[in-house]
Design a protein around this motif. Structure first.
Motif, PDB file in Angstrom:
ATOM      1  N   ALA A 144       0.824  -1.216   0.000  1.00  0.00           N
ATOM      2  CA  ALA A 144       0.000   0.000   0.000  1.00  0.00           C
ATOM      3  C   ALA A 144       0.856   1.262   0.000  1.00  0.00           C
ATOM      4  N   GLU A 145       2.080   1.143   0.496  1.00  0.00           N
ATOM      5  CA  GLU A 145       2.985   2.296   0.508  1.00  0.00           C
ATOM      6  C   GLU A 145       3.784   2.434  -0.778  1.00  0.00           C
ATOM      7  N   GLY A 146       3.564   1.496  -1.728  1.00  0.00           N
ATOM      8  CA  GLY A 146       4.208   1.622  -3.030  1.00  0.00           C
ATOM      9  C   GLY A 146       5.347   0.672  -3.304  1.00  0.00           C
ATOM     10  N   SER A 147       5.615  -0.268  -2.414  1.00  0.00           N
ATOM     11  CA  SER A 147       6.686  -1.231  -2.660  1.00  0.00           C
ATOM     12  C   SER A 147       6.276  -2.244  -3.718  1.00  0.00           C
ATOM     13  N   VAL A 148       7.262  -2.715  -4.490  1.00  0.00           N
ATOM     14  CA  VAL A 148       7.081  -3.839  -5.403  1.00  0.00           C
ATOM     15  C   VAL A 148       7.765  -5.039  -4.759  1.00  0.00           C
ATOM     16  N   ILE A 149       7.033  -6.122  -4.617  1.00  0.00           N
ATOM     17  CA  ILE A 149       7.486  -7.228  -3.759  1.00  0.00           C
ATOM     18  C   ILE A 149       7.469  -8.551  -4.521  1.00  0.00           C
ATOM     19  N   GLY A 150       8.569  -9.294  -4.404  1.00  0.00           N
ATOM     20  CA  GLY A 150       8.612 -10.670  -4.892  1.00  0.00           C
ATOM     21  C   GLY A 150       7.981 -11.587  -3.873  1.00  0.00           C
ATOM     22  N   TRP A 151       7.102 -12.476  -4.343  1.00  0.00           N
ATOM     23  CA  TRP A 151       6.317 -13.333  -3.440  1.00  0.00           C
ATOM     24  C   TRP A 151       6.602 -14.787  -3.806  1.00  0.00           C
ATOM     25  N   PHE A 152       7.218 -15.523  -2.891  1.00  0.00           N
ATOM     26  CA  PHE A 152       7.687 -16.888  -3.127  1.00  0.00           C
ATOM     27  C   PHE A 152       7.102 -17.769  -2.032  1.00  0.00           C
ATOM     28  N   GLN A 153       6.091 -18.585  -2.402  1.00  0.00           N
ATOM     29  CA  GLN A 153       5.385 -19.387  -1.405  1.00  0.00           C
ATOM     30  C   GLN A 153       4.955 -20.727  -2.009  1.00  0.00           C
ATOM     31  N   GLY A 154       5.133 -21.808  -1.269  1.00  0.00           N
ATOM     32  CA  GLY A 154       4.539 -23.097  -1.623  1.00  0.00           C
ATOM     33  C   GLY A 154       5.066 -23.701  -2.911  1.00  0.00           C
ATOM     34  N   ARG A 155       4.229 -24.527  -3.533  1.00  0.00           N
ATOM     35  CA  ARG A 155       4.613 -25.239  -4.748  1.00  0.00           C
ATOM     36  C   ARG A 155       4.515 -24.321  -5.969  1.00  0.00           C
ATOM     37  N   ALA A 156       5.471 -24.454  -6.856  1.00  0.00           N
ATOM     38  CA  ALA A 156       5.509 -23.639  -8.064  1.00  0.00           C
ATOM     39  C   ALA A 156       4.344 -23.980  -8.984  1.00  0.00           C
ATOM     40  N   GLU A 157       4.003 -23.028  -9.841  1.00  0.00           N
ATOM     41  CA  GLU A 157       2.867 -23.202 -10.757  1.00  0.00           C
ATOM     42  C   GLU A 157       3.228 -24.095 -11.952  1.00  0.00           C
ATOM     43  N   TRP A 158       2.216 -24.785 -12.448  1.00  0.00           N
ATOM     44  CA  TRP A 158       2.277 -25.572 -13.683  1.00  0.00           C
ATOM     45  C   TRP A 158       1.660 -24.709 -14.779  1.00  0.00           C
ATOM     46  N   GLY A 159       2.408 -24.472 -15.854  1.00  0.00           N
ATOM     47  CA  GLY A 159       1.929 -23.589 -16.905  1.00  0.00           C
ATOM     48  C   GLY A 159       2.644 -22.252 -16.859  1.00  0.00           C
ATOM     49  N   PRO A 160       2.352 -21.380 -17.838  1.00  0.00           N
ATOM     50  CA  PRO A 160       3.098 -20.125 -17.965  1.00  0.00           C
ATOM     51  C   PRO A 160       2.613 -18.994 -17.075  1.00  0.00           C
ATOM     52  N   ALA A 211       1.807 -17.013 -13.541  1.00  0.00           N
ATOM     53  CA  ALA A 211       2.112 -16.925 -12.115  1.00  0.00           C
ATOM     54  C   ALA A 211       0.806 -16.729 -11.357  1.00  0.00           C
ATOM     55  N   LEU A 212       0.523 -17.619 -10.423  1.00  0.00           N
ATOM     56  CA  LEU A 212      -0.774 -17.628  -9.739  1.00  0.00           C
ATOM     57  C   LEU A 212      -0.624 -17.499  -8.227  1.00  0.00           C
ATOM     58  N   GLY A 213       0.341 -16.700  -7.808  1.00  0.00           N
ATOM     59  CA  GLY A 213       0.471 -16.438  -6.383  1.00  0.00           C
ATOM     60  C   GLY A 213       1.408 -17.355  -5.652  1.00  0.00           C
ATOM     61  N   ALA A 214       2.246 -18.092  -6.380  1.00  0.00           N
ATOM     62  CA  ALA A 214       3.295 -18.871  -5.739  1.00  0.00           C
ATOM     63  C   ALA A 214       4.675 -18.313  -6.094  1.00  0.00           C
ATOM     64  N   ARG A 215       4.837 -17.895  -7.354  1.00  0.00           N
ATOM     65  CA  ARG A 215       6.067 -17.268  -7.836  1.00  0.00           C
ATOM     66  C   ARG A 215       5.662 -15.989  -8.569  1.00  0.00           C
ATOM     67  N   SER A 216       5.304 -14.952  -7.812  1.00  0.00           N
ATOM     68  CA  SER A 216       4.720 -13.732  -8.364  1.00  0.00           C
ATOM     69  C   SER A 216       5.491 -12.495  -7.926  1.00  0.00           C
ATOM     70  N   ILE A 217       5.420 -11.457  -8.757  1.00  0.00           N
ATOM     71  CA  ILE A 217       5.822 -10.110  -8.379  1.00  0.00           C
ATOM     72  C   ILE A 217       4.541  -9.313  -8.182  1.00  0.00           C
ATOM     73  N   LEU A 218       4.425  -8.645  -7.038  1.00  0.00           N
ATOM     74  CA  LEU A 218       3.174  -8.006  -6.638  1.00  0.00           C
ATOM     75  C   LEU A 218       3.359  -6.501  -6.459  1.00  0.00           C
ATOM     76  N   ALA A 219       2.269  -5.768  -6.747  1.00  0.00           N
ATOM     77  CA  ALA A 219       2.296  -4.315  -6.573  1.00  0.00           C
ATOM     78  C   ALA A 219       0.873  -3.808  -6.370  1.00  0.00           C
ATOM     79  N   ASP A 220       0.767  -2.523  -6.074  1.00  0.00           N
ATOM     80  CA  ASP A 220      -0.514  -1.860  -5.823  1.00  0.00           C
ATOM     81  C   ASP A 220      -1.202  -1.547  -7.150  1.00  0.00           C
ATOM     82  N   PRO A 221      -2.397  -2.108  -7.417  1.00  0.00           N
ATOM     83  CA  PRO A 221      -3.074  -1.867  -8.690  1.00  0.00           C
ATOM     84  C   PRO A 221      -3.655  -0.467  -8.812  1.00  0.00           C
TER      85      PRO A 221
END
Length: 596
Positions: free
Chosen positions: A421-437, A439-449
């Motif tokens: 919310a303060e404007g950071s861009v964050i790498g998010w690495f959690q759980g099992r990696a995604e199958w397919g092309p 990123a669904l919240g396991a290997r994602s880069i996240l930001a404020d929409p």
């Protein structure tokens, strides 16, 4: 965890795809999908085509098996049939046939493509009789239908080319898939799209999604002319006029001088793309022309796909549809299918060749009498997983100190939400990696929409990629209709759960979430439910509680030209080399301002 094979019918089946692009492995144990993994995630070579040894090892480790426990190993296509097509293609050009055929044969001999069974046996130590082959498009069809929630469906596959087929229609029912029609090479919608991918300055088999992004900036003023290149057949198939294309030799440009005479010179790779501006600026005029070409190609492709799906539904007499093949990743077309044909749609999350590794295994399972139908695929989190010890070891090896290890997940989600919310861009690495092309919240880069500047920040400073590329919103499923014109009731296997369909952003909400609203007012939505990914859901919920906006900007955790990160070391390297502000792995937070 899977169990070892016994005499009671229990069966372990490994599916493989390799030797073209998107090498992968997938493991079934007693009809359940245990793991499905892309080789590129381990090798760090984008679209790796080599033997997927590391992917196989990951699958076996996840199941607690060794190669000796495998009942079957199934390759995703028939190499002899593929070479037959190459041979026949060479014979159509007698003047160049011998030289071209010799080059191809040398390549096949050097790469062992004539000895696929032998290479599998040597690599895995399995007996020859346990290695079998599936037809390419039948593997695509199986990956779509047997992973779907439908008891009966029209099954449509569309790609560049398999052995001879480039597209197919089949009728899936229960444990059977009955072929109805196929389109044969060189009549190919996938190769048509790839030819224009090359014309527009992008890499074939990699840049097709860039054409989709570029298309939104143009108008399809050439779409009807392009559609006249296709003869749409009453059986749902098509034929493509060939005078503008040359699909025979993949190392050459897949289009002819006649296409250049029609549309003008191809776009130079990496040239500026500025379609918005003064008409007097030659860069703007050129960019608009290429945007119009992209929009026309996209329009034509959608029309051909709709033609195939419409006829498939009529022939099968049902409104359930399953899609696979690389063209099925065209999320704009998928959105039109849902809106205009009123069907229930399932798209295989790894719709390209990687997904056929899973399809090949599924074919073998369902070919055995008495085997029950596999359960529907409701998650794409089928890849590698790393625990806290692995994460801490990677941090230590990189000579870093975590800025913080959160005591509870609630503190983690609240702390990350605050930074976003303060404007950071964050790498998010959690759980099992995604199958397919996607990123669904396991290997994602996240930001404020909500921040319009995030488009530029993430494209240019984080991903180092073209500025016209859009970003996806990951939104709490129960609040999606507040922001998007879609039906959220498609169930846990619907395209929106896998980020495979585009819909319109509600006009009254576009100003609130400009970073995920594409230039044409659309978004490729990812619906997030707690049952599918509790950690990601709770993070978005924490952001919603803080800001009132129930979504995050989500893009894949990789730099341009690289595969999505797989292991903690990959995530750390990408974090260090990019402009990301923070990295979260498990409960560990790294921040550049404090830790680096």
């Amino acid at each position: 965890m899977a169990t070892r094979r016994t005499d009671d019918g229990f069966m372990n089946i490994l599916g493989l795809s390799f030797d073209y692009h998107d090498a992968a492995a997938a493991l079934l144990s007693n009809g359940r999908i245990i793991a499905a993994v892309h080789e590129e995630r381990f090798s760090r070579k984008k679209n790796d085509s080599g033997f997927p040894g590391q992917a196989v090892a990951c699958c076996l480790e996840k199941a607690g098996l060794t190669a000796a426990d495998l009942d079957w190993v199934v390759h995703y296509e028939r190499p002899a049939l593929k070479f037959d097509r190459v041979l026949r293609t060479a014979m159509t050009q007698p003047r160049h046939a011998f030289g071209r055929l010799r080059e191809t044969a040398v390549d096949w001999l050097r790469d062992g493509k004539f000895e696929v069974r032998e290479r599998i046996c040597r690599s895995l130590g399995v007996a020859r009789e346990r290695v079998v082959f599936a037809e390419h498009h039948r593997a695509h069809a199986a990956a779509a239908f047997f992973c779907s929630p439908f008891e009966e469906a029209a099954v449509v596959t569309i790609d560049g080319v398999g052995e001879f087929a480039t597209a197919s229609i089949a009728h899936g029912r229960g444990r059977d898939i009955r072929p109805l029609m196929s389109v044969r090479y060189p009549h190919s919608l996938g190769l048509f799209y790839s030819a224009f991918t090359a014309y527009l300055g992008f890499e074939v088999n990699e840049g097709e999604y860039k054409v989709m992004g570029m298309a939104s900036y143009g108008t399809p003023r050439l779409g009807r002319e392009m559609l006249e290149l296709f003869d749409l057949r009453p059986d749902g198939g098509f034929r493509l006029r060939q005078e503008l294309f040359d699909f025979r030799w993949p190392e050459d440009m897949p289009f002819t001088q006649r296409l250049i005479d029609w549309l003008g010179p191809p776009r130079s790779p990496e040239s500026p793309f500025r379609p918005i501006g003064d008409d007097a600026d030659p860069d703007v005029r050129r960019s608009r022309h290429y945007a119009d070409v992209a929009a026309s190609v996209q329009f034509c492709t959608e029309e051909v796909i709709l033609h195939m799906v419409r006829h498939a539904m009529e022939r099968c007499g049902c409104r359930q549809v399953c899609l696979a093949g690389g063209v099925a990743l065209n999320s704009v077309a998928n959105g039109r299918i849902q809106r205009e044909l009123g069907c229930d749609l399932f798209v295989q999350p790894a719709a390209g060749d990687a997904g056929s590794a899973l399809g090949a295994a599924l074919l073998q399972w369902h070919a055995t009498p008495g085997h029950p139908r596999t359960p529907p695929l409701t998650t794409a989190h089928l890849g590698a997983e790393f625990g806290e010890a692995d994460i801490l070891a990677a941090i230590e090896e990189a000579f870093l100190i975590p800025a913080r290890i959160f005591d509870t997940t609630e503190e983690l989600y609240d702390g990350v939400a605050e930074r976003l919310a303060e404007g950071s861009v964050i790498g998010w690495f959690q759980g099992r990696a995604e199958w397919g092309p996607r990123a669904l919240g396991a290997r994602s880069i996240l930001a404020d929409p909500r921040r319009i500047d995030m488009k530029t920040i993430v494209n240019e400073k984080i991903k180092f990629r073209e500025p016209f590329r859009p970003f996806a919103p990951s939104v709490l499923a129960e609040r999606a209709t507040e922001y998007f014109e879609l039906d959220p009731g498609g169930g846990p296997s619907s395209p929106e759960r896998f980020m495979l369909s585009v819909c319109r952003v509600r006009p009254d909400k576009a100003a609130e979430v400009p970073a995920i609203t594409h230039v044409d007012g659309t978004a490729r939505v990812h619906l997030v439910e707690r049952a599918a990914n509790p950690a990601y859901y709770d993070l978005i919920a924490a952001f919603a509680a803080r800001t009132g906006t129930p979504m995050l900007l989500n893009t894949s955790f990789n730099l341009r030209g690289e595969p999505i990160v797989n292991a903690p070391a990959n995530a750390i390297r990408t974090f260090q080399w990019s402009g990301m502000d923070a990295l979260v792995m498990g409960r560990c937070l790294l921040e550049k301002g404090e830790a680096l």
